[in-house]
Design a protein around this motif. Sequence first.
Motif, short mmCIF file in Angstrom:
data_model
loop_
_atom_site.label_atom_id
_atom_site.label_comp_id
_atom_site.label_asym_id
_atom_site.label_seq_id
_atom_site.Cartn_x
_atom_site.Cartn_y
_atom_site.Cartn_z
N PHE A 114 0.86 -1.18 0.00
CA PHE A 114 0.00 0.00 0.00
C PHE A 114 0.89 1.23 0.00
N ASN A 115 1.13 1.79 -1.17
CA ASN A 115 1.99 2.97 -1.27
C ASN A 115 1.50 3.86 -2.40
N SER A 116 2.21 4.95 -2.64
CA SER A 116 1.75 5.95 -3.60
C SER A 116 1.66 5.43 -5.03
N SER A 117 2.43 4.40 -5.35
CA SER A 117 2.40 3.88 -6.72
C SER A 117 1.34 2.80 -6.92
N THR A 118 0.79 2.25 -5.84
CA THR A 118 -0.19 1.17 -5.97
C THR A 118 -1.58 1.57 -5.48
N ILE A 119 -1.70 2.69 -4.80
CA ILE A 119 -2.96 3.03 -4.15
C ILE A 119 -4.09 3.25 -5.14
N ILE A 120 -3.79 3.82 -6.31
CA ILE A 120 -4.85 4.09 -7.29
C ILE A 120 -5.48 2.79 -7.76
N ALA A 121 -4.64 1.81 -8.07
CA ALA A 121 -5.16 0.53 -8.55
C ALA A 121 -6.03 -0.14 -7.48
N ARG A 122 -5.62 -0.05 -6.22
CA ARG A 122 -6.43 -0.63 -5.15
C ARG A 122 -7.77 0.10 -5.03
N TYR A 123 -7.74 1.42 -5.10
CA TYR A 123 -8.96 2.18 -4.92
C TYR A 123 -9.89 2.11 -6.12
N LYS A 124 -9.38 1.68 -7.26
CA LYS A 124 -10.24 1.55 -8.44
C LYS A 124 -10.96 0.21 -8.50
N LEU A 125 -10.62 -0.71 -7.59
CA LEU A 125 -11.23 -2.03 -7.65
C LEU A 125 -12.76 -1.98 -7.56
N PRO A 126 -13.37 -1.28 -6.60
CA PRO A 126 -14.84 -1.26 -6.58
C PRO A 126 -15.44 -0.69 -7.85
N ALA A 127 -14.82 0.35 -8.42
CA ALA A 127 -15.35 0.91 -9.66
C ALA A 127 -15.22 -0.10 -10.80
N MET A 128 -14.13 -0.86 -10.81
CA MET A 128 -13.97 -1.90 -11.83
C MET A 128 -15.10 -2.92 -11.74
N LEU A 129 -15.38 -3.38 -10.51
CA LEU A 129 -16.40 -4.40 -10.33
C LEU A 129 -17.79 -3.86 -10.64
N LEU A 130 -18.08 -2.62 -10.25
CA LEU A 130 -19.42 -2.06 -10.45
C LEU A 130 -19.69 -1.68 -11.90
N THR A 131 -18.63 -1.29 -12.62
CA THR A 131 -18.82 -0.91 -14.03
C THR A 131 -18.48 -2.04 -15.00
N GLY A 132 -17.70 -3.00 -14.53
CA GLY A 132 -17.26 -4.08 -15.41
C GLY A 132 -16.19 -3.65 -16.39
N THR A 133 -15.49 -2.55 -16.09
CA THR A 133 -14.44 -2.05 -16.97
C THR A 133 -13.15 -1.80 -16.19
N ARG A 134 -12.06 -1.62 -16.90
CA ARG A 134 -10.74 -1.53 -16.27
C ARG A 134 -10.56 -0.28 -15.41
N GLN A 135 -11.00 0.86 -15.87
CA GLN A 135 -10.89 2.12 -15.13
C GLN A 135 -9.51 2.76 -15.17
N ILE A 136 -8.44 1.99 -15.14
CA ILE A 136 -7.08 2.54 -15.15
C ILE A 136 -6.24 1.78 -16.15
N GLY A 137 -5.04 2.32 -16.43
CA GLY A 137 -4.12 1.65 -17.34
C GLY A 137 -4.55 1.82 -18.78
N GLY A 138 -3.95 1.00 -19.64
CA GLY A 138 -4.30 1.04 -21.05
C GLY A 138 -5.74 0.60 -21.29
N ALA A 139 -6.41 1.25 -22.21
CA ALA A 139 -7.81 0.96 -22.55
C ALA A 139 -8.67 0.89 -21.30
N PRO A 140 -8.83 2.02 -20.57
CA PRO A 140 -9.53 2.00 -19.29
C PRO A 140 -10.99 1.58 -19.37
N ASN A 141 -11.58 1.66 -20.53
CA ASN A 141 -12.98 1.26 -20.67
C ASN A 141 -13.14 -0.17 -21.17
N ALA A 142 -12.05 -0.87 -21.30
CA ALA A 142 -12.12 -2.26 -21.76
C ALA A 142 -12.82 -3.12 -20.72
#
Length: 552
Positions: free
Chosen positions: A426-454
């Motif tokens: 849990f640090n500054s380089s990983t926190i965004i990916a952790r915090y995007k997990l609920p949005a990923m599950l609720l939207t069914g899309t990646r949210q971050i990284g390449g092709a965030p809407n995939a």
Amino acid sequence: MASLNPLQGVLGTRQAAHLLRRTSFKYTKSKVDAMAAQSAADAVSALLAPQPFLMDQPVYDDPATDPVENITWLLPPGLDLPAEDFILRRYVLGWWLNEALHDPGIGHKMTLFFHQHMAISASSASNAMYFDYLNLLHWGSLGNFKKLATKLVLDNAMLRYLNNNENTKNNPNENFAREFFELFTIGKGPQIGPGDYTNYTEDDIVQAAKVLTGFRVLGNRSVSDPETGIPSGIINVNQHDTGNKTFSDKFQGTTITGGGTTLQIIQELNDFVDMIFAQEEVSKLFCRRIYHFFVSRIITDEIESDIIEPLAATMRNNNYEIKPVLQQLFESQHFYDQDDSDNSDEIFGGLIKSPLDTVFQSINFFGLDSQIPSPTLNVARHYGTFYSQTILNHMLSLAGMPLFFPNDVAGYPGYYQEPDYNRQFFNSSTIIARYKLPAMLLTGTRQIGGAPNAPIILKLDIAQWVENSGFFSDASDPYALVQEFLRYTLPEEPSNDRFNYYYLTVFLDNLPPADWTYEWQNYLDTGDDTEVKIPLERLVNAVMYSPEFQTM
């Protein structure tokens, strides 16, 4: 005083949830409820029981053919490979991940422990050799540590990864010998002088490298270990140093007789391992690592004397069997923080979840595993799209856990890097990916990284889950709904102020409770989830964003 005395009585929800979070990826309300009615002894026995694989190996489907073929190439060993090795690797890794996700016991959590303890990168071995390595770890994960350490000496992937296939009598390579001492078994201990550590010396490494000369990779996997049935390397007698090997006073000046035949060399290896495991520090180092992995990153002098040393003695008294150690630890008052006057200040919520724990326990908790494509009917999407692209490349790597691809032989920093250990997850380089997990599950899309809407394949329909999962006693009662949700998602019951934040501010948005009851009934009558989805998604996001949820 820290105590390994057994916990008495039934576990109850809080302690059952704690045990399951720490020991299994398959965290579900139904499993927690079943364990809550059990004693610690009965619950732990069930977790330690061996579980069969869903599939004993992955299958491959050539995309150019129709219908689905489900080609196997790993068992029995020696079958022709159906495609390039780097393509097949994703099938091996996806197979392990799928088995881990569905394992109701501790087996795959312990396999991960040993993968960290004796790490090999998947990029350093063929897909078949890596499959054998994972199988060997699983075979030994709840067995005998001494035996597993011995068999890893002839594991093809390990021989290649640590260059022991280049270790010859005329040109010894010390890489494997060094890691066998430092990382796999006894550890260095503080340095005393040049080339002199608490537990071994540089000269001991030189002698150990000679013991390990002539061990060779067998790429066609045509020779298997007679006990495990898993393909192994071989011994090239002509490249083995047949002389006697004498070790330092760290090992009581032991001399190991050199072997000149295959059987004699195997005996020499066994004598070498016996010599190392005769030292008490081997069991102590193992138990410290178990403690860091399952209990806490902090080992005080009290924990060392009252927990680590007795666990190590249990291990030695049982000839390095692993189960008795785990049983004693997971049944203990200490594991449930019941050995002092405050049962909420040390253990519960004391570890930060690894990305793998966070992702897999969330998938199981919300019942999303049913959406994973079939490994036999939709092969490419199961192994490639879901496990390789979504789980490994996206959810885990971006969150700081490049599973199966550790940076070095020490493994993943979150499990070994002192003094932070799991805080590394849990640090500054990983926190965004952790915090995007609920949005990923609720939207069914990646949210971050390449092709965030995939698409990620999985999608949580939160209203349907609340209605149909059987999780809630009365979904129309907002107080009960929030209370029950928090009871199973957070490691500790929140304070009144914290509960009111989730209940009044997040969920109700400071509106009257009757508003929720009305909207929920309207959803049941019409099927229109527009209004109920908003507060439910707010609750899921707020809880999964919370500091409490990041711990276990």
